[in-house]
Design an enzyme around this catalytic site. Structure first.
Site, PDB file in Angstrom:
ATOM      1  N   LYS A 116       0.627  -1.365  -0.112  1.00  0.00           N
ATOM      2  CA  LYS A 116       0.024   0.104   0.094  1.00  0.00           C
ATOM      3  C   LYS A 116       0.824   1.256  -0.005  1.00  0.00           C
ATOM      4  CE  LYS A 116      -4.264  -1.788   2.047  1.00  0.00           C
ATOM      5  NZ  LYS A 116      -3.754  -3.192   1.969  1.00  0.00           N
ATOM      6  N   GLU A 200      -3.543   6.871   7.962  1.00  0.00           N
ATOM      7  CA  GLU A 200      -4.442   7.458   7.027  1.00  0.00           C
ATOM      8  C   GLU A 200      -5.502   8.209   7.736  1.00  0.00           C
ATOM      9  OE1 GLU A 200      -6.563   4.899   4.570  1.00  0.00           O
ATOM     10  OE2 GLU A 200      -5.040   4.699   3.109  1.00  0.00           O
ATOM     11  N   HIS A 235     -15.414  -4.882   7.502  1.00  0.00           N
ATOM     12  CA  HIS A 235     -14.470  -4.745   6.206  1.00  0.00           C
ATOM     13  C   HIS A 235     -14.643  -5.523   5.186  1.00  0.00           C
ATOM     14  CE1 HIS A 235     -12.558  -1.324   8.800  1.00  0.00           C
ATOM     15  NE2 HIS A 235     -11.966  -2.221   9.740  1.00  0.00           N
ATOM     16  N   ARG A 297      -6.783  -8.048 -10.099  1.00  0.00           N
ATOM     17  CA  ARG A 297      -7.483  -9.518 -10.579  1.00  0.00           C
ATOM     18  C   ARG A 297      -8.766  -9.277 -10.747  1.00  0.00           C
ATOM     19  NH1 ARG A 297     -10.555  -9.612  -5.787  1.00  0.00           N
ATOM     20  NH2 ARG A 297      -9.660  -9.206  -3.838  1.00  0.00           N
TER      21      ARG A 297
END
Length: 617
Positions: A116, A200, A235, A297
């Protein structure tokens, strides 16, 4: 175009790929573990090869064994599906090195987007907006805490190598930061072998917006519009739709344009998804949508994009992998109506969404031609504890969002699955929730609403009346009382629990014309059985009966038949879903009908032992 394809996956996505490959005239090769020997994808393929025992690490994650299967079968290409090895750059390289065609992006693209922090650095360079935060090399607790202060609370700590909600913690104030960081790092190290994190800004009204992108080997990259995947539980996506509700043309152009730039920045080839987080506190706005990550993907939710664009994304994957250019340009793509997908899981909402296993004795998702069903199971299939519990995706496509929502809710409402528990009832409640119905969805909706989204734990009085009438040939029912002793009544078992039904007229209750009825309502099913004189019935037991609450293994039997027991005394210990469940005596009495045996495997609802009153023993 190559002639043969090995699908390095299982379940619904393997079946989905086989369908398109067959339509294209390709020979298909399935791989399977010992647990999947009788699975649907095994029978659908032209050839199937055993690759190992049930654990995924010894079968579907065994890259060497999958390559051996490709050589053994003579397959020319490998499609990884999603999950398992689909985003493993080393596996992609080994496929290419073996002289086979890899149906996926270049290994370098997978690596570029796999971490990330590195991915965000690339996105910044490409002019793609990213969420405010810190993704530097200094991973000391003091530096991370200082960066969190600079970003401003609440913040999100995320594992650099994370995914699926693992290695992720929300922190609301500085006092909680150190403990959350340590917890996040432990989970990240255990899950990914990498404890590095990034910080974040936590978005308080978040929407999960993602864009389907596609690239070919001839330099063309295009998008197929956006999806909204905001309805999530812990999530994990629950319901997805396309296009995103409330998305205006200007915001769509900005977000989709950013997604194309992101794909171009890594020379992307094949199907991929750029995921964004949006601050929806004032609706969707172009200046409040930020890049999160890229999935290199095919996504689980790809059918909603196929529905609104008319494109078969798997066919595109296969053609692009064979070197063909994309068949259309960006200007040829338009949005047709609205599509919504629900993920149907074998899990029990009433038990904290624990995965459910067992045999699908009844598996009926209806036959509405307007509803698309992607599944890898069928009636009689065994749901095992080895893999993801998703058993089907149910997709509705209509001219409007409301029409698609109603069609999907109706389809799930009529679902009949037994005895394996599913989340169908929960999905119906979610689709019917006023906030979802109005398009006011954010990622916290399910967590906020909690019990309001839980389906009823009992069938309605009307459903019980219909079932009772079917069992005894009597339709003049006046009402129901649990465990009561009314004057004119009949006794039944509802999932093994005694229930009494009153009648509106005098006279004896006629004999039962049948043994059992399956009650289905709101996507849920219950077994309704006629009480017998001995207190037992097919598939259940009477008062004092101890039934297996879920499929599992008996690891201890603490009593013997004929033994006197007290209320609360342990009787049987069941191991299920890696947890131990101690079943106890409901009242003082004597052990009778002891069926449980140490080491035995049992399905949900099986009678293990019965406790009878001492004077009845």
């Amino acid at each position: 175009m190559f002639d043969s394809l090995l699908i390095a996956n299982r379940g619904e996505i393997a079946c989905r790929i086989i369908r398109t490959a067959r339509e294209m005239g390709l020979r298909t090769v399935a791989v399977y573990s010992e647990a999947d020997a009788r699975a649907l994808h095994v029978r659908m393929a032209d050839e199937a090869i055993l690759i190992g025992p049930a654990p995924a690490r010894e079968s579907y994650l065994d890259a060497a064994r999958i390559l051996d299967a490709a050589r053994e079968s003579g397959a020319e290409a490998i499609h990884p599906g999603y999950g398992f090895l689909s985003e493993n750059a080393e596996f992609a390289e080994s496929v290419i090195a073996a002289g086979l065609i890899w149906v996926g992006p270049n290994p370098d693209s997978i690596r570029a987007m796999g971490l990330k922090d590195a991915a965000k650095t690339r996105m910044i360079a490409a002019g793609v907006p990213v969420t405010p935060g810190y993704l530097g090399e200094d991973q000391s607790p003091d530096r991370l805490a200082a960066e969190a202060d600079a970003v401003g609370y609440p913040v999100l700590i995320k594992a650099v190598a994370g995914g699926g909600g693992k290695g992720m913690r929300r922190v609301d104030d500085p006092a909680a930061f150190a403990e959350a960081l340590a917890s996040c790092r432990r989970e990240a190290a255990a899950s990914f072998g990498d404890d590095r994190v990034l910080i974040e800004k936590y978005i308080l009204s978040p929407r999960h917006i993602e864009v389907q992108v596609f690239g070919d080997r001839h330099g063309q990259v295009l998008h197929l519009f956006e999806r909204d995947c905001s309805l999530q539980r812990r999530h994990q996506k629950v319901i997805e739709e396309a296009p995103a509700p409330g998305m205006d043309d200007a915001t769509r152009d900005a977000v989709c344009g950013a997604a194309v730039r992101a794909a171009q920045a890594v020379d992307y080839v094949g199907a991929g998804t750029i995921e964004f987080i949006a601050d929806a506190s004032e609706g969707l706005r172009a200046d409040r949508v930020w890049f999160m990550e890229m999935n290199t993907r095919l996504q689980v939710e790809h059918p909603v994009t196929e529905a609104i664009t008319g494109v078969d994304l798997v066919e595109w994957q296969l053609r692009v992998a064979a070197g063909e250019p994309l068949p259309i340009t960006q200007g040829d793509l338009t949005i047709d109506g609205h599509a919504i997908e629900a993920r149907l899981y074998a899990e029990d909402p009433a038990k904290g969404f624990l995965p459910a296993i067992g045999t699908l004795e009844v598996f009926d998702l209806g036959d509405d031609p307007a509803i698309r069903i992607d599944t890898g199971v069928e009636e009689g299939a065994e749901i095992t504890p080895w893999y993801d519990p998703m058993i089907a995706k149910v997709i509705a496509h209509a001219d409007t969002r409301e029409a698609a929502r109603e069609a999907l809710a109706d389809a799930l409402d009529e679902t009949v699955i037994w005895p394996v528990r599913t989340n169908a009832g929960f999905l119906v409640e979610a689709l019917d929730h006023p906030d979802f119905a109005s398009g006011q969805v954010d990622t916290g909706l399910i967590a906020r609403e909690g019990e309001a989204l839980m389906p009823p734990t009992e069938p309605s009085e009307e459903a019980l009346a219909e079932a009772a009438a079917a069992l005894i040939g009597q339709d003049a029912l006046s009402g129901f009382r649990l465990n009561a002793a009314p004057r004119r009544s009949a006794r039944f078992l509802l999932d093994g629990r005694a229930i009494t039904v009153d009648f509106a007229h005098a006279g004896d209750v006629p004999p039962s014309p049948t043994d059992a009825v399956l009650i289905s309502e709101g996507g849920q099913s219950w077994s309704f059985t006629r009480w017998r004189a001995d207190g037992l019935a097919a598939g259940g037991a009477g008062d004092g009966a101890i039934l297996s609450p879920m499929p599992g293994r008996i690891i201890a039997v603490a009593v013997t038949e004929g033994q006197a027991v007290n209320a609360g005394q342990p009787l049987v210990t069941l191991e299920a879903m890696k947890m131990e469940h101690v079943l106890t005596a409901p009242f003082d009495g004597v052990v009778a009908d002891l069926k449980a045996e140490t080491g035995g495997q049992v399905a949900e609802g099986i009678a293990l032992v019965r406790i009878v009153a001492k004077d009845a023993a």
